[in-house]
Design an enzyme around this catalytic site. Structure first.
Site, PDB file in Angstrom:
ATOM      1  N   PRO A 272       0.820  -1.215   0.000  1.00 25.73           N
ATOM      2  CA  PRO A 272       0.000   0.000   0.000  1.00 25.73           C
ATOM      3  C   PRO A 272       0.856   1.267   0.000  1.00 25.73           C
ATOM      4  O   PRO A 272       1.917   1.311   0.611  1.00 25.73           O
ATOM      5  CB  PRO A 272      -0.766  -0.099   1.326  1.00 25.73           C
ATOM      6  CG  PRO A 272       0.144  -0.885   2.213  1.00 25.73           C
ATOM      7  CD  PRO A 272       0.840  -1.868   1.314  1.00 25.73           C
ATOM      8  N   CYS A 344      -0.625  29.049 -15.200  1.00 19.85           N
ATOM      9  CA  CYS A 344      -1.236  29.648 -16.398  1.00 19.85           C
ATOM     10  C   CYS A 344      -1.940  28.624 -17.274  1.00 19.85           C
ATOM     11  O   CYS A 344      -1.627  28.480 -18.449  1.00 19.85           O
ATOM     12  CB  CYS A 344      -0.165  30.370 -17.201  1.00 19.85           C
ATOM     13  SG  CYS A 344       1.097  29.228 -17.753  1.00 19.85           S
TER      14      CYS A 344
HETATM   15  N1  LLP Z   1       2.419  -1.135  -6.058  1.00 18.09           N
HETATM   16  C1  LLP Z   1       2.543  -0.778  -7.350  1.00 18.09           C
HETATM   17  C2  LLP Z   1       3.232  -1.656  -8.269  1.00 18.09           C
HETATM   18  C3  LLP Z   1       1.990   0.441  -7.794  1.00 18.09           C
HETATM   19  O1  LLP Z   1       2.121   0.782  -9.059  1.00 18.09           O
HETATM   20  C4  LLP Z   1       1.322   1.276  -6.876  1.00 18.09           C
HETATM   21  C5  LLP Z   1       0.744   2.545  -7.303  1.00 18.09           C
HETATM   22  C6  LLP Z   1       1.242   0.863  -5.520  1.00 18.09           C
HETATM   23  C7  LLP Z   1       1.783  -0.356  -5.165  1.00 18.09           C
HETATM   24  C8  LLP Z   1       0.580   1.690  -4.467  1.00 18.09           C
HETATM   25  O2  LLP Z   1      -0.766   1.914  -4.753  1.00 18.09           O
HETATM   26  P1  LLP Z   1      -1.699   2.640  -3.665  1.00 18.09           P
HETATM   27  O3  LLP Z   1      -1.777   1.761  -2.459  1.00 18.09           O
HETATM   28  O4  LLP Z   1      -1.085   3.944  -3.350  1.00 18.09           O
HETATM   29  O5  LLP Z   1      -3.011   2.800  -4.348  1.00 18.09           O
HETATM   30  N2  LLP Z   1      -1.081   9.091  -8.618  1.00 18.09           N
HETATM   31  C9  LLP Z   1      -2.316   8.355  -8.459  1.00 18.09           C
HETATM   32  C10 LLP Z   1      -2.075   6.975  -7.925  1.00 18.09           C
HETATM   33  C11 LLP Z   1      -1.097   6.194  -8.756  1.00 18.09           C
HETATM   34  C12 LLP Z   1      -0.811   4.836  -8.223  1.00 18.09           C
HETATM   35  C13 LLP Z   1       0.290   4.197  -8.982  1.00 18.09           C
HETATM   36  N3  LLP Z   1       0.704   2.939  -8.504  1.00 18.09           N
HETATM   37  C14 LLP Z   1      -3.229   9.138  -7.550  1.00 18.09           C
HETATM   38  O6  LLP Z   1      -2.871  10.236  -7.129  1.00 18.09           O
HETATM   39  O7  LLP Z   1      -4.366   8.728  -7.292  1.00 18.09           O
END
Ligand code: LLP
Length: 415
Positions: A272, A344
Site C-alpha cells: 500500500p 497559467c
Molecule cells: N504497487 C505498485 C506496483 C503500484 O504501481 C502502486 C501505485 C502501488 C503499489 C501503491 O498503490 P496505492 O496503495 O497507493 O493505491 N497518482 C495516483 C495513484 C497512482 C498509483 C500508482 N501505482 C493518484 O494520485 O491517485
C-alpha cells in the site's frame, strides 16, 4: 453538519495555520505524525498469518522523515526506481527490506538494484530475460497480471487488459522456460491491480487468482498482493472508511485455506502507498483573489497544480477547509465556487463548482488528505517553488522536514 477533519484530529497540534504559514511559507505541506503511525499500524497488522509483512509503496510520499517513521512502525518498502532505492537506503532500510517493482527499466537500472542486493520484480518476459542475463543463477520475482483491475480512474487501473503492467497468466510456461534458461529461482510473485478501492471484494478475488499462480511455483518464498487500499476523500459528506477489519479477515481466510491446501507457509506481503500517507497530510495555502467571470465565482489561491496535481489530472476530490483568524469557516451560507491555483492553465483547478463557505481574500485554505501523491507528484512548472514540508510531532510541535525550494534550486543543473 459537515465534518471538520483538522478539528477532529487536532491536526495542526499546538500551532495555528497562520503561524505555520508565517514560519514556513505558503503553500505548505503539513503532516501529522500520530495519524501516520496509526495508518502504518493498521497496514502492518492487517493480515493475521504468521510472517505477514506490509511494504510501503514510497511513490506516494518519499519524504525521508516519513520513510523513517514507516520503518519504525515495521513496514518494509517497495521502490519504482533507482532513485527510490537510493532514498530508502538513506532512510535506513536494509536491501532485503526493499522490493524494486520495475517497469520498463534499462539494464543499468537493473544492475543498480542487483549491485545493492535488492530484489527486482520483472513485469514482462523481456525484462525477466534481461534480469537472467545480468544475474544468472539469481533470485527472481515476477509481477503477474491477474486479469482483474480496480481503481478510482482509468489511469490508475493496473491490471486487466487495458494496462501495460504485468505478465499475462497465459505466459506461465514461457516464464518457467526463462527461469530454467538462466537458472533463476523464482522466490516471489507480485501483482498490483490498481489504486483506490473502497470495497475489498476485487482485491480478495485478485488474491485468489494470484494464489492460483503461486501454486505453480514450488520455490516461492513470498506472494505480494499489491496495494490500492482506498481512503475516504469525501469525509465532509460522511463517506465511510474501507472496512479493513472485514477485508483483513477475508484475506486471512483465503490465504490460510490456500496454505493448508498446499501445506506451505510462504510469506504474504502487500504494497500500500496511499493508505499509509494520504490522511496524515494537509496542504495549507492562502486565498489571494475572489472574483467572478460572468456568474461564475473563482477562489484564487497559491496552490497550483504544480503543488497538487491530483484534481487536475484525475478530477480527484479533496475536501477543503477555509480558516479565518485561525478558525474554520463553518458558515451555513455557501455558494458554488471553483477553487483554482496560480498556474497559467485553465485546467489549474482544485475544486470545480463546489458549494463552499464564502471565503475572502486573506483567508487560509486547507486541502485535506493530501499526503499521498501530493508532494511526490509536485513540480516546478511555471518556475514555481515547491513548498516546504513540516511534521507535527507526537508532542504537537511542528518541525521542518524539507525546506521550500529556492531560486537557486531553479538554476541547478544549468551548465
Ligand atoms: N504497487 C505498485 C506496483 C503500484 O504501481 C502502486 C501505485 C502501488 C503499489 C501503491 O498503490 P496505492 O496503495 O497507493 O493505491 N497518482 C495516483 C495513484 C497512482 C498509483 C500508482 N501505482 C493518484 O494520485 O491517485
Amino acid at each position: 453538519m459537515a465534518n471538520f477533519y483538522t478539528e477532529q484530529t487536532n491536526f495542526y497540534g499546538n500551532s495555528k495555520p497562520s503561524d505555520l504559514l508565517r514560519e514556513f511559507g505558503s503553500p505548505l505541506y503539513v503532516y501529522n505524525e500520530a495519524i501516520l503511525r496509526q495508518r502504518c499500524k493498521e497496514m502492518a497488522g492487517l493480515i493475521k498469518c504468521p510472517g505477514f509483512k506490509s511494504n510501503y509503496s514510497i511513490k506516494a510520499n518519499s519524504n525521508l522523515e516519513l520513510l523513517k517513521i514507516a520503518r519504525e512502525e515495521g513496514l518494509h518498502a517497495d521502490a519504482m526506481s533507482p532513485g527510490e532505492i537510493h532514498l530508502l537506503l538513506a532512510a535506513g532500510y536494509k536491501p532485503e527490506e526493499i522490493l524494486f517493482v520495475a517497469n520498463n527499466v534499462s539494464a543499468e537500472e537493473m544492475q543498480f538494484a542487483i549491485d545493492r542486493d535488492v530484489l527486482i520484480s520483472c513485469d514482462s518476459l523481456s525484462q525477466l530475460r534481461l534480469y537472467g542475463r545480468l544475474n544468472p543463477g539469481g533470485r527472481a520475482v515476477v509481477r503477474f497480471n491477474p486479469g482483474v483491475g480496480a481503481g478510482h480512474h482509468e489511469k490508475v487501473v493496473t491490471a486487466g487488459k487495458n494496462t501495460k503492467f504485468g505478465v499475462n497468466i497465459e505466459l506461465i510456461d514461457e516464464v518457467k522456460a526463462i527461469l530454467q534458461e538462466y537458472d533463476l529461482k523464482l522466490v516471489g510473485i507480485n501483482q498490483h491491480i490498481g489504486s483506490l478501492f473502497m470495497e475489498g471484494t476485487p482485491y480478495v478475488e485478485s488474491v485468489k487468482s494470484l494464489l492460483a499462480i503461486a501454486a505453480k511455483f514450488p520455490d516461492l518464498e513470498f506472494v505480494d498482493m499489491g496495494g490500492g487500499f482506498g481512503i475516504p476523500y469525501r469525509k465532509q459528506e460522511g463517506q465511510e472508511r474501507l472496512d479493513l477489519e472485514e477485508t483483513g479477515r477475508r484475506l486471512t481466510e483465503v490465504i490460510e485455506s490456500w496454505m493448508d491446501k498446499y501445506g506451505t507457509r510462504i510469506r504474504i506481503k502487500m504494497e500500500p502507498g496511499r493508505y499509509v500517507v494520504a490522511e496524515c497530510g494537509a496542504l495549507l495555502g492562502t486565498v489571494h483573489t475572489v472574483k467572478y467571470n460572468g456568474n461564475k465565482k473563482y477562489i484564487g489561491t497559491d496552490i497550483g497544480f504544480n503543488v497538487l496535481v491530483r484534481p487536475a489530472m484525475y478530477d480527484s476530490h479533496h475536501d477543503i477547509e477555509f480558516y479565518r483568524n485561525d478558525s474554520i469557516l463553518k458558515s451555513d451560507i455557501t455558494a458554488a465556487a471553483t477553487v483554482v491555483g496560480n498556474i497559467c492553465e485553465t485546467g489549474d483547478i482544485l475544486a470545480k463548482d463546489r458549494e463552499l463557505p464564502e471565503a475572502c481574500e486573506g483567508d487560509l485554505i486547507g486541502i485535506m488528505d493530501a499526503g499521498a501523491y501530493g508532494y511526490s507528484m509536485a513540480s516546478n512548472y511555471n518556475n514555481r517553488l515547491r513548498p516546504a514540508e513540516i511534521l507535527i510531532g507526537l508532542d504537537g510541535s511542528p518541525r521542518l522536514i524539507r525546506r521550500r525550494d529556492t531560486f537557486d534550486d531553479l538554476m541547478r543543473g544549468f551548465v
